[in-house]
Every structure is written in C-alpha cells, then in structure tokens.
Design a protein around this motif. Structure first.
Motif, short mmCIF file in Angstrom:
data_model
loop_
_atom_site.label_atom_id
_atom_site.label_comp_id
_atom_site.label_asym_id
_atom_site.label_seq_id
_atom_site.Cartn_x
_atom_site.Cartn_y
_atom_site.Cartn_z
N LEU B 55 42.54 12.84 -22.85
CA LEU B 55 42.28 13.67 -21.67
C LEU B 55 42.77 12.96 -20.41
O LEU B 55 43.46 13.55 -19.57
N SER B 64 39.80 20.67 -19.38
CA SER B 64 38.45 20.57 -18.82
C SER B 64 38.39 19.71 -17.57
O SER B 64 37.50 19.87 -16.75
N LEU B 65 39.37 18.79 -17.38
CA LEU B 65 39.36 17.98 -16.15
C LEU B 65 39.60 18.86 -14.93
O LEU B 65 39.26 18.50 -13.81
N ILE B 101 36.75 16.06 -28.16
CA ILE B 101 35.46 15.68 -27.57
C ILE B 101 34.37 16.60 -28.11
O ILE B 101 33.31 16.14 -28.54
#
Lengths: 279, 153
Positions: B55, B64-65, B101
């Motif tokens: 990520l 998602s960042l 994750i």
C-alpha cells in the motif's frame, strides 16, 4: 491522510498502548482506542468503532496464545461464561431499543464505581487460599492451578458464586452493546470479586473470552465497509505488538498492580458514564 | 467424586502441574489451542504487513489510502475496497494491497471462532459431553448474533 505520516506514528503508538494495557487488564482496549482515534486523530466514529472491534480480537488472540500456553487462562471458566456473554449479546440485539436512556448509564455508573472500590480493597490479596468453591464449580471443574513467577509459587483456586456470575456475564453481554463498553470492565470484576479467582486468572480468562463475542459484530462491520484497511491494518499490527509485550510482562507484574490499575480505569469509566447520565 | 475434584480442581487450565492423570490429557489441549491462536495471529499479521508495504509502495492498486477516515462514509456509496469474502480472496490473489490487509483481518476475526470449534472437538475427544454442549451453545449464539446483527444492518 496519505500526506501525514504523523497520523500513522500516533496511530501505531496509541494501538500499541491499547494492546499492552488490554493484555494486562483483560480488556479489548476499546476504552482507550475509541476516544484516542476520535478525539486525538479526528477519525470518524464509524471507522473508529470498527477498528476498535478488530483491536479487541487482536488483543484477545495475541494475549490468549501466551496465557493459554502458560496455564493462566482457565479455558473451562472461559467457555462456561461465554454462554452468558454470547446469549446476552443476542438478547441485547433483540431488546436493545427498550433499554436505552440515562437511567441505564446511571445504574452502571454506580455498579462500576462499586467494582472500582471492591477491587481496590482486594488489592493485597495476592494468593487466594485454596478453597473448595461451590457445588456447580466442582461439578464443572471450574478451578485449577497456575504458576505465578512474580510470587514464585503455584496458586490454586476454585470458582465461587458460579451461577450469580453467569447471570452477571449475561447482563454484561446485554448492556455492553448499549453502553458502548466491551464486556471486560464488567467481566473481570465479576470474576475477581464474586468468583474470587486470582486476578491474573480473571484478566487472562477475560482476554480469552472477548475475542469470541467481538467476532460476530466484526464481520458485520466488514460487510458494511467500515473496516478501513489503511486504518484498521496499522491498528491491528500495533495492538498485536502491544498485546504480545503485555503478555510477556504479566508474569513479572504483581496482582496488586493489576488491581490498582484496573480500579483506576473503572473509576474513570464510572465518571464518564455518570457524565452521560447527567447529559 | 466431588471431594476428589475439589482437592484437585484439575481441568484444561492446569498445564503447569503434572502428575495427575486428568492433567496429562489436559496439557495437549492447551498446547493445541495456544498453537492455533499463535498461528492465526502470525499469519494474519504477516498478511497485514505485506498489504501495508504494498500500500505504501503505491503500486497503484491500493485505494484505501485515498479514503480519509476522518470523513464520514457516504451512506449507500460503495467503498473502494472489497466488502465480501469472495472479493477479498480474489483481490488477495491478485496481490491487491487493501484485499491483503482485509484478508489478514478476516483471518484474525475467524481465529477466536475457530478456537471455539477446536475446543469443542477437544472436549469431544476427552468425552466431556457437558462441555461439548456448552461449546455448541456458544457457537449457536454466535451464529444467531451474527444473523440478528446482519438483519438490523
């Protein structure tokens, strides 16, 4: 959030602390993590609660792996009381709407304040005298022995007040969802004060139990998309590291220190709930 | 019988003191449960760390960042990460960071439930049917709790 590496440093530090304290006290760390995430880092409450549920499971499994191996966790007492917490959680989901309000906060603020005092009074009781326990505890073999390195000898124990404590864990299961607290702050005092177990057995067994109850809600948060990978991932990693460190410390820590720490935390919790009751 | 169990309240919790017959059969149960928890935690941590590295390395796959957790999720809008078990598995096979994750976290979530299932098998092997019943009750409550929670969605 990608631009602020400080966010991740604070996130990992807070998670490590929550895991460490949670492993020692038999709590999921939600008491620490949710306020830290929302107030300190400004995380939205929906993501914070989901991350906190993941952290409860991380603390539970991380610490329990060590405590079960060392024989501190009493798996029978854990399984027996899990019937109460899981049935309570189901009841809470069914009747939740009927039980809300300030009166509930007020009642539990008083109960938790009482637990804080009772645990503080018991702080000097390191080793429980080997007693017979009650009839149900003997029948279900809710007792055992563990080696306490801090005391340098084995501690033998057997559960007392088995049925009242089962009732208490059922109530704890019902209200924990409504009050927004995990089962730990109610389960550990019940095992300590009423079952009269050694404090380390109480916290280790609570640690063993909390992961199971949290699993069902964790899956629901996952399906709703509330488990934010870039948030919950670092939280889980930090909490696991903290829980493993806490489990290593447990042997050397005195039961007295755990009880004092726990009653202090309960006092804070009681004050928080009193504030909510008063609006 | 009650006298004996009172003097030696042996059970699954007494791995430290050997010598009694019931404890010899008890110690492996604790080792099995402890090993299950350890492996569950280790594998899930490894997956979370792998996903985290990918990520941060910005392979272009991790979404998602870019989702700020300080901003409330919009009701009814899909998240850029998978929210089904199948989606997570497919994403993880493609080395998608978010999915890796989440696979780690799902394994973490599954570990305590697996622990209950394994305890039931161990109680069954010991011939301890009272505890088999207790364990089955807990599993039933977990399933019921899940469906109630999902229904309230």
């Amino acid at each position: 959030m990608a631009e602020s590496w400080q966010f991740f440093v604070v996130l990992l530090t807070v998670s490590f602390g929550a895991g460490l304290l949670g492993a020692l006290l038999g709590l999921g760390g939600g008491v620490i993590l949710v306020p830290a995430l929302t107030l300190l880092l400004g995380v939205d409450i929906r993501y914070a609660i989901a991350a906190s549920i993941v952290s409860v499971i991380a603390t539970s499994s991380g610490a329990a792996a060590a405590y079960v191996r060392d024989g501190i966790t009493n798996m029978r007492i854990g399984m027996f009381l899990e019937t109460g917490t899981t049935a309570g959680a189901v009841t809470g989901a069914l009747v939740g709407g009927l039980l809300s309000g300030r009166a509930l906060y007020l009642i539990f603020s008083v109960i938790i304040a009482y637990c804080a005092c009772a645990m503080f009074q018991r702080r000097r009781q390191e080793a429980v005298a080997a007693t017979q326990g009650d009839a149900i505890a003997r029948r279900l073999r809710l007792g055992g022995t563990y080696h306490d390195p801090a005391l340098g000898h084995h501690v033998e124990y057997c559960a007392h007040n088995t049925l009242p404590v089962l009732g208490l864990t059922y109530v704890a299961g019902i209200v924990s969802g409504l009050l927004g607290i995990g089962g730990g702050p109610l389960k550990v005092p019940a095992m300590d004060i009423a079952m009269r177990l050694p404090i380390k057995v109480s916290t280790a067994t609570s640690n063993f139990m909390i992961g199971v109850t949290a699993a069902a809600s964790a899956i629901i948060y996952f399906m709703r998309g509330q488990i934010h990978p870039a948030l919950a991932g670092p939280v889980a990693a930090g909490v696991l590291a903290g829980a493993l460190t806490g489990a290593r410390l447990m042997g050397r820590v005195r039961g007295k220190a755990i009880r004092i720490l726990f009653s202090g935390l309960l006092a804070v919790l009681a004050a928080q709930m009193l504030l909510k009751a008063l609006g | 019988m009650a006298e004996v169990t009172a003097k030696h309240p042996a059970g699954l919790s007494t791995a430290q003191t050997g010598g009694e017959s019931s404890q010899r059969s008890a110690a492996p149960a604790e080792q099995i449960v402890s090993a299950l928890l350890r492996y569950g935690v280790s594998i899930s941590l490894a997956l979370v760390l792998l996903g985290g590295v990918l990520l941060v390395a910005e392979t272009g796959l991790g979404e998602s960042l870019r989702v700020d957790p300080r901003v409330a999720p919009i009701e009814g809008m899909a998240q850029p990460w998978p929210t089904t078990i199948g989606g997570v598995l497919r994403g993880a096979l493609a080395l998608h960071p978010d999915a890796l994750i989440l696979l780690g976290l799902l394994l973490l979530i599954a570990t305590p439930v697996l622990r209950v299932v394994v305890s039931m098998v161990l109680f069954l092997a010991e011939g301890d049917y009272v505890y088999v019943g207790i364990t089955l009750f807990v599993l039933a409550m977990l399933v019921l709790g899940f469906f109630l929670g999902a229904a309230h969605g």
